[in-house]
Scaffold this motif. Sequence first.
Motif, PDB file in Angstrom:
ATOM      1  N   VAL A 155      38.733  61.204  17.512  1.00  0.00           N
ATOM      2  CA  VAL A 155      38.214  62.498  17.090  1.00  0.00           C
ATOM      3  C   VAL A 155      38.531  63.480  18.208  1.00  0.00           C
ATOM      4  CG1 VAL A 155      36.370  61.552  15.618  1.00  0.00           C
ATOM      5  CG2 VAL A 155      35.897  62.019  18.029  1.00  0.00           C
ATOM      6  N   PRO A 156      38.536  64.774  17.921  1.00  0.00           N
ATOM      7  CA  PRO A 156      38.795  65.726  19.003  1.00  0.00           C
ATOM      8  C   PRO A 156      37.824  65.491  20.169  1.00  0.00           C
ATOM      9  CG  PRO A 156      38.835  66.837  16.891  1.00  0.00           C
ATOM     10  CD  PRO A 156      38.346  65.434  16.634  1.00  0.00           C
ATOM     11  N   GLY A 157      38.377  65.292  21.337  1.00  0.00           N
ATOM     12  CA  GLY A 157      37.561  65.105  22.526  1.00  0.00           C
ATOM     13  C   GLY A 157      37.133  63.670  22.791  1.00  0.00           C
ATOM     14  N   GLY A 158      37.593  62.708  21.977  1.00  0.00           N
ATOM     15  CA  GLY A 158      37.196  61.339  22.278  1.00  0.00           C
ATOM     16  C   GLY A 158      37.293  60.379  21.117  1.00  0.00           C
ATOM     17  N   THR A 159      36.243  59.554  20.981  1.00  0.00           N
ATOM     18  CA  THR A 159      36.223  58.454  20.027  1.00  0.00           C
ATOM     19  C   THR A 159      34.919  58.445  19.248  1.00  0.00           C
ATOM     20  OG1 THR A 159      37.594  57.111  21.487  1.00  0.00           O
ATOM     21  CG2 THR A 159      36.329  55.930  19.819  1.00  0.00           C
ATOM     22  N   ARG A 160      35.024  58.230  17.961  1.00  0.00           N
ATOM     23  CA  ARG A 160      33.838  58.039  17.122  1.00  0.00           C
ATOM     24  C   ARG A 160      33.687  56.548  16.844  1.00  0.00           C
ATOM     25  NH1 ARG A 160      33.799  61.923  12.735  1.00  0.00           N
ATOM     26  NH2 ARG A 160      32.719  63.080  14.374  1.00  0.00           N
ATOM     27  N   LEU A 161      32.514  56.014  17.176  1.00  0.00           N
ATOM     28  CA  LEU A 161      32.161  54.638  16.868  1.00  0.00           C
ATOM     29  C   LEU A 161      31.220  54.650  15.673  1.00  0.00           C
ATOM     30  CD1 LEU A 161      31.782  51.560  17.347  1.00  0.00           C
ATOM     31  CD2 LEU A 161      29.986  52.162  18.999  1.00  0.00           C
ATOM     32  N   THR A 162      31.594  53.930  14.626  1.00  0.00           N
ATOM     33  CA  THR A 162      30.694  53.705  13.502  1.00  0.00           C
ATOM     34  C   THR A 162      30.323  52.231  13.559  1.00  0.00           C
ATOM     35  OG1 THR A 162      31.769  55.430  12.199  1.00  0.00           O
ATOM     36  CG2 THR A 162      30.383  53.849  11.004  1.00  0.00           C
ATOM     37  N   TRP A 163      29.082  51.981  13.915  1.00  0.00           N
ATOM     38  CA  TRP A 163      28.560  50.629  14.029  1.00  0.00           C
ATOM     39  C   TRP A 163      27.697  50.365  12.804  1.00  0.00           C
ATOM     40  CZ3 TRP A 163      23.526  49.064  13.902  1.00  0.00           C
ATOM     41  CH2 TRP A 163      23.286  47.719  14.202  1.00  0.00           C
TER      42      TRP A 163
END
Length: 159
Positions: A99-107
């Motif tokens: 994602v813009p600016g990093g990482t999205r974690l969906t746990w």
Amino acid sequence: MSQHVIVKDYPYPRPLVWAALTDPQLVPLWTSAGQGGRPEGFVPKAGTRFRFVGKPFPGWDGIVLCEVLDAQAPSLLRYTWRNKVGDSPSLVTNRLEEVPGGTRLTWSHTGFRGAEGFIMARLLGSVRRKMLSRGLPAVLNDLDAGEHLQPGGALHPGA
């Protein structure tokens, strides 16, 4: 059936978040916000059977039996979760996306059944929110670009 889904964005690249989620030396630093399970025999490869070993308490021996169902670095880790051999497995899924600016974690942790499953889902949901809000960010903050704890960092002082 009960389930929990937690979505968190971290200002770090996917490979770094993947390392924190899958490196057996790093996992105990963030699980249960640094006081929890260590994976024994874990390798992010489908078919790997491993155990999370945590602090036992009355009614639980501290061991969770798991099997990796799918591992696609650095985007997907899915494994089963059983508190005892005879239990029907529940399913833990970690999805990582840029994602813009990093990482999205969906746990997500799904597949809890019955009254015992409902209680376990509530307990684990609360613990996971703490782990993913406090524990994992602390580990990520202390990792260098080479996915190692920084000498002198909060989690690795004086190294």
